[in-house]
Design a protein around this motif. Structure first.
Motif, PDB file in Angstrom:
ATOM      1  N   VAL A   1     -31.559 -26.684 -57.556  1.00 26.18           N
ATOM      2  CA  VAL A   1     -31.482 -27.418 -56.295  1.00 26.18           C
ATOM      3  C   VAL A   1     -30.011 -27.502 -55.895  1.00 26.18           C
ATOM      4  CG1 VAL A   1     -31.901 -29.620 -55.141  1.00 26.18           C
ATOM      5  CG2 VAL A   1     -33.556 -28.739 -56.826  1.00 26.18           C
ATOM      6  N   GLY A   2     -29.689 -27.026 -54.675  1.00 24.74           N
ATOM      7  CA  GLY A   2     -28.301 -27.003 -54.223  1.00 24.74           C
ATOM      8  C   GLY A   2     -27.544 -25.765 -54.651  1.00 24.74           C
ATOM      9  N   GLY A   3     -28.196 -24.871 -55.403  1.00 22.88           N
ATOM     10  CA  GLY A   3     -27.542 -23.655 -55.862  1.00 22.88           C
ATOM     11  C   GLY A   3     -27.979 -22.441 -55.066  1.00 22.88           C
ATOM     12  N   SER A   4     -27.310 -21.319 -55.269  1.00 20.49           N
ATOM     13  CA  SER A   4     -27.649 -20.088 -54.534  1.00 20.49           C
ATOM     14  C   SER A   4     -27.808 -18.890 -55.462  1.00 20.49           C
ATOM     15  CB  SER A   4     -26.560 -19.779 -53.500  1.00 20.49           C
ATOM     16  OG  SER A   4     -25.277 -19.655 -54.131  1.00 20.49           O
ATOM     17  N   LYS A   5     -27.322 -18.986 -56.696  1.00 15.87           N
ATOM     18  CA  LYS A   5     -27.381 -17.866 -57.637  1.00 15.87           C
ATOM     19  C   LYS A   5     -28.551 -18.054 -58.599  1.00 15.87           C
ATOM     20  CE  LYS A   5     -24.598 -15.287 -60.965  1.00 15.87           C
ATOM     21  NZ  LYS A   5     -23.288 -15.196 -61.676  1.00 15.87           N
ATOM     22  N   PRO A   6     -29.526 -17.141 -58.578  1.00 10.17           N
ATOM     23  CA  PRO A   6     -30.677 -17.286 -59.480  1.00 10.17           C
ATOM     24  C   PRO A   6     -30.292 -17.062 -60.939  1.00 10.17           C
ATOM     25  CG  PRO A   6     -30.803 -15.190 -58.323  1.00 10.17           C
ATOM     26  CD  PRO A   6     -29.646 -15.939 -57.726  1.00 10.17           C
TER      27      PRO A   6
ATOM     28  N   GLU B   1     -27.362 -28.667 -58.889  1.00  9.33           N
ATOM     29  CA  GLU B   1     -25.919 -28.514 -58.889  1.00  9.33           C
ATOM     30  C   GLU B   1     -25.243 -29.848 -58.610  1.00  9.33           C
ATOM     31  OE1 GLU B   1     -24.326 -25.673 -59.626  1.00  9.33           O
ATOM     32  OE2 GLU B   1     -26.279 -24.700 -59.973  1.00  9.33           O
ATOM     33  N   LYS B   2     -24.010 -29.938 -58.960  1.00  5.39           N
ATOM     34  CA  LYS B   2     -23.217 -31.128 -58.670  1.00  5.39           C
ATOM     35  C   LYS B   2     -23.171 -31.352 -57.159  1.00  5.39           C
ATOM     36  CE  LYS B   2     -18.566 -33.063 -59.232  1.00  5.39           C
ATOM     37  NZ  LYS B   2     -17.204 -32.853 -59.799  1.00  5.39           N
ATOM     38  N   GLY B   3     -23.471 -32.588 -56.746  1.00  2.45           N
ATOM     39  CA  GLY B   3     -23.444 -32.934 -55.337  1.00  2.45           C
ATOM     40  C   GLY B   3     -24.683 -32.533 -54.560  1.00  2.45           C
ATOM     41  N   ALA B   4     -25.715 -32.005 -55.242  1.00  7.50           N
ATOM     42  CA  ALA B   4     -26.927 -31.571 -54.530  1.00  7.50           C
ATOM     43  C   ALA B   4     -27.635 -32.746 -53.868  1.00  7.50           C
ATOM     44  CB  ALA B   4     -27.875 -30.862 -55.497  1.00  7.50           C
ATOM     45  N   PHE B   5     -27.505 -33.927 -54.445  1.00  9.33           N
ATOM     46  CA  PHE B   5     -28.086 -35.138 -53.869  1.00  9.33           C
ATOM     47  C   PHE B   5     -27.343 -36.328 -54.463  1.00  9.33           C
ATOM     48  CE2 PHE B   5     -30.740 -33.539 -57.343  1.00  9.33           C
ATOM     49  CZ  PHE B   5     -30.647 -34.581 -58.254  1.00  9.33           C
ATOM     50  N   THR B   6     -27.596 -37.493 -53.914  1.00  8.07           N
ATOM     51  CA  THR B   6     -26.920 -38.698 -54.397  1.00  8.07           C
ATOM     52  C   THR B   6     -27.219 -38.912 -55.879  1.00  8.07           C
ATOM     53  OG1 THR B   6     -27.119 -39.701 -52.212  1.00  8.07           O
ATOM     54  CG2 THR B   6     -26.652 -41.173 -54.065  1.00  8.07           C
ATOM     55  N   GLY B   7     -26.180 -39.052 -56.674  1.00  5.98           N
ATOM     56  CA  GLY B   7     -26.341 -39.253 -58.107  1.00  5.98           C
ATOM     57  C   GLY B   7     -26.200 -37.986 -58.916  1.00  5.98           C
ATOM     58  N   ALA B   8     -26.107 -36.815 -58.242  1.00 11.58           N
ATOM     59  CA  ALA B   8     -25.942 -35.547 -58.962  1.00 11.58           C
ATOM     60  C   ALA B   8     -24.464 -35.341 -59.256  1.00 11.58           C
ATOM     61  CB  ALA B   8     -26.506 -34.398 -58.146  1.00 11.58           C
TER      62      ALA B   8
ATOM     63  N   ARG C   1     -42.288 -37.449 -56.759  1.00 13.52           N
ATOM     64  CA  ARG C   1     -42.451 -36.166 -56.066  1.00 13.52           C
ATOM     65  C   ARG C   1     -41.112 -35.543 -55.692  1.00 13.52           C
ATOM     66  NH1 ARG C   1     -47.663 -35.578 -53.604  1.00 13.52           N
ATOM     67  NH2 ARG C   1     -46.732 -34.329 -51.938  1.00 13.52           N
ATOM     68  N   GLU C   2     -40.178 -36.378 -55.238  1.00 17.23           N
ATOM     69  CA  GLU C   2     -38.910 -35.849 -54.741  1.00 17.23           C
ATOM     70  C   GLU C   2     -38.002 -35.345 -55.863  1.00 17.23           C
ATOM     71  OE1 GLU C   2     -38.530 -40.358 -55.111  1.00 17.23           O
ATOM     72  OE2 GLU C   2     -40.009 -38.885 -54.375  1.00 17.23           O
ATOM     73  N   LEU C   3     -38.346 -35.646 -57.119  1.00 18.15           N
ATOM     74  CA  LEU C   3     -37.500 -35.233 -58.238  1.00 18.15           C
ATOM     75  C   LEU C   3     -38.089 -34.092 -59.068  1.00 18.15           C
ATOM     76  CD1 LEU C   3     -36.231 -38.677 -59.600  1.00 18.15           C
ATOM     77  CD2 LEU C   3     -35.058 -37.080 -58.064  1.00 18.15           C
ATOM     78  N   ILE C   4     -39.320 -33.673 -58.767  1.00 21.03           N
ATOM     79  CA  ILE C   4     -39.987 -32.670 -59.593  1.00 21.03           C
ATOM     80  C   ILE C   4     -39.212 -31.359 -59.622  1.00 21.03           C
ATOM     81  CG2 ILE C   4     -41.992 -31.127 -59.673  1.00 21.03           C
ATOM     82  CD1 ILE C   4     -43.771 -33.470 -59.237  1.00 21.03           C
ATOM     83  N   GLU C   5     -38.759 -30.882 -58.453  1.00 13.83           N
ATOM     84  CA  GLU C   5     -38.042 -29.604 -58.416  1.00 13.83           C
ATOM     85  C   GLU C   5     -36.729 -29.696 -59.180  1.00 13.83           C
ATOM     86  OE1 GLU C   5     -37.791 -27.475 -54.777  1.00 13.83           O
ATOM     87  OE2 GLU C   5     -39.730 -28.148 -54.058  1.00 13.83           O
ATOM     88  N   ALA C   6     -36.023 -30.809 -59.060  1.00 16.00           N
ATOM     89  CA  ALA C   6     -34.768 -30.979 -59.789  1.00 16.00           C
ATOM     90  C   ALA C   6     -35.024 -30.986 -61.295  1.00 16.00           C
ATOM     91  CB  ALA C   6     -34.079 -32.263 -59.352  1.00 16.00           C
ATOM     92  N   GLU C   7     -36.120 -31.630 -61.728  1.00 18.18           N
ATOM     93  CA  GLU C   7     -36.452 -31.673 -63.151  1.00 18.18           C
ATOM     94  C   GLU C   7     -36.824 -30.290 -63.675  1.00 18.18           C
ATOM     95  OE1 GLU C   7     -36.586 -34.018 -65.574  1.00 18.18           O
ATOM     96  OE2 GLU C   7     -35.608 -35.507 -64.301  1.00 18.18           O
TER      97      GLU C   7
END
Length: 479
Positions: free
Chosen positions: A264-269, A213-220, A202-208
């Motif tokens: 995820v972690g970004g601001s520009k669409p 972005e780089k640094g958005a979460f651990t391992g990014a 569940r926690e990875l669906i949006e990222a997939e």
């Protein structure tokens, strides 16, 4: 190497022209389609096809009537006949007129593309061993009415970008429908990207889906594009959409409405242009009532629904699929196998809880494990789940043959000295009334459907009913 050529398709059903035309173009053929005998005659002059695919019942006459004349003028042309009049008489007429192949409607598209390939191979004088080379028509197989409706719906959506919701039990081929829509549609040169919602935490669906972005979460460690960006210009297949968490549903709806994704972690669409095909084996209206699926997302996805029937409801496709999977296994290097008549009867009796996927897996397993070229009933019974079919099963065809044999022995014993005895008519008088009664009862007295199941003309059925004194209105299913 596959041989390509020019194909003329003649059918007054626009859906058939679209699906057949697109499948053949995908194989590299040049295709034209018309809907009448008059147009056919004009195109034969101007287009000069290598293969003619023609329906029998056309708006301005019988499409079979002048086939012999056409072949007399263009002797190198190969003619493939399609007909909803699935009678022996039609097949005989097609053969007598010189047709290369006759396919009853509803037909299997893969069989048709194979027939075209065979016709072109023969036209170029290839060796017999080359006939029937592997093809890549639609990845869907079946000629049942339910599958014909699926084909028609696919044909209607190829020229637009409407969202599709494919419904059906697990193993019915929902992803194959999505692949067909993509590979035959206007986005076929762009990517086809699939994602299974049930297979992602569940926690990875949006990222997939949307990327991160780089640094958005651990391992990014670097910016990574999501499935929407990967499918840019093509088709995004959202499998098991009913398993998508509510919070991800909200964001997906926003993307579908705006046509933009934000990582995820970004601001520009980022602007995206994809076609959405979603699929589920869940009851989405029920999930909506339970507040587990957004109603507005459901309406956004369910613009054009396509329902795939379970295999147990399209049993007329079981043997077509089984042979297809055995051929497929042989093309992949496994030993070529076929099924005995008794094994085929067993396949028809089984209820197929795993649907088409279960049948495919079974055929692949038997292609490997069966030592004989012809797969026997006992081998198949051992491969099916325990208690799937009775241990003392005797194929219906074998039972019928035994019964007819006993009847013939008795009749011959009684009337062997009678030179004018017509045993054939006597047998028909015993068998046909029972067959007609059971068939009419199964279709609730509908003579048109009964004639289709029996493979005879409706007028022939009516005459037979009159001869035997049967009243269709009194024949109803009681079980």
């Amino acid at each position: 190497m596959r041989r390509t050529g020019s194909i003329l398709v003649v059918d007054d059903d626009p859906a058939i022209c679209v699906v057949v035309g697109e499948a053949l173009r995908r194989q590299g053929h040049k295709v034209e389609a018309v809907s009448s005998i008059r147009q056919r005659s004009e195109m034969l002059e101007s287009f000069a096809p290598d293969v003619l695919i023609t329906d029998v019942m056309l708006p301005d006459g019988d499409g079979l009537e002048d086939v012999a004349g056409i072949l007399g003028r263009w002797p190198e042309l190969h003619v493939i006949i399609l007909s909803a009049q699935n009678t022996l008489n039609t097949a005989i007429r097609a053969t007598e007129k010189g047709a290369f192949e006759y396919l009853p409607k509803p037909f299997d598209l893969n069989e048709l593309t194979r027939a075209v390939s065979d016709a072109l191979t023969m036209k170029e004088g290839a060796d017999a061993e080359e006939v029937g080379l592997p093809h890549d028509g639609l990845p869907l197989v079946g000629r049942s009415p339910a599958m014909q409706e699926v084909y028609r719906t696919i044909a209607r959506v190829l020229s637009n970008d409407l969202s599709i919701l494919v419904l059906g039990e697990s193993g019915t081929g929902k992803e194959l429908v999505a692949e067909a829509i993509h590979s035959l549609g206007q986005r076929r040169t762009k990517p086809f990207v699939a994602i299974n919602m049930a297979a992602i935490p569940r926690e990875l669906i949006e990222a997939e889906l949307f990327g991160y972005e780089k640094g958005a979460f651990t391992g990014a460690h670097a910016r990574t594009a999501g499935k929407f960006e990967q499918a840019q210009g093509g088709t995004l297949f959202l499998d098991e959409i009913g398993d998508m968490p509510m919070e991800a549903q909200t964001r997906l709806l926003r993307v579908l409405q705006s046509g933009e994704v934000t990582t995820v972690g970004g601001s520009k669409p980022v602007r995206v242009n994809v076609r959405i095909v979603a699929a589920t084996n869940k009851d989405l209206p029920q999930l909506i009532e339970e507040n587990r699926f957004r109603q507005d997302l459901y309406y956004r996805l369910n613009v054009v629904p396509i329902s795939l029937p379970p295999l147990r409801e399209r049993r007329e496709d079981v043997m077509i699929l089984a042979r297809h999977f055995l051929d497929q296994a042989a093309q992949e290097g496994l030993p070529r196998k076929s099924l005995s008549d008794e094994a085929a009867q067993l396949l028809m009796l089984y209820h197929w809880p795993g649907n088409v996927r279960e049948l495919q897996n079974l055929m692949q397993r038997l292609a490997v494990l069966s030592r004989e070229t012809v797969i026997a009933a006992d081998i198949l019974r051992n491969a099916l789940p325990l208690a799937a079919v009775p241990a003392d099963f005797t194929a219906p065809s074998e039972q019928l043959a035994q019964a007819v044999g006993e009847w013939a022995k008795r009749q011959l014993g009684i009337g062997i000295s009678e030179p004018n005895r017509n045993l054939h008519n006597d047998l028909l008088a015993v068998v046909e009334p029972v067959l007609f009664q059971e068939t009419l009862a199964r279709v609730d007295g509908n003579q048109l459907r009964a004639a289709g199941l029996l493979g005879i003309n409706r007028n022939t059925l009516r005459k037979k009913l009159t001869d035997y004194g049967l009243d269709p209105s009194q024949l109803r299913l009681n079980d």
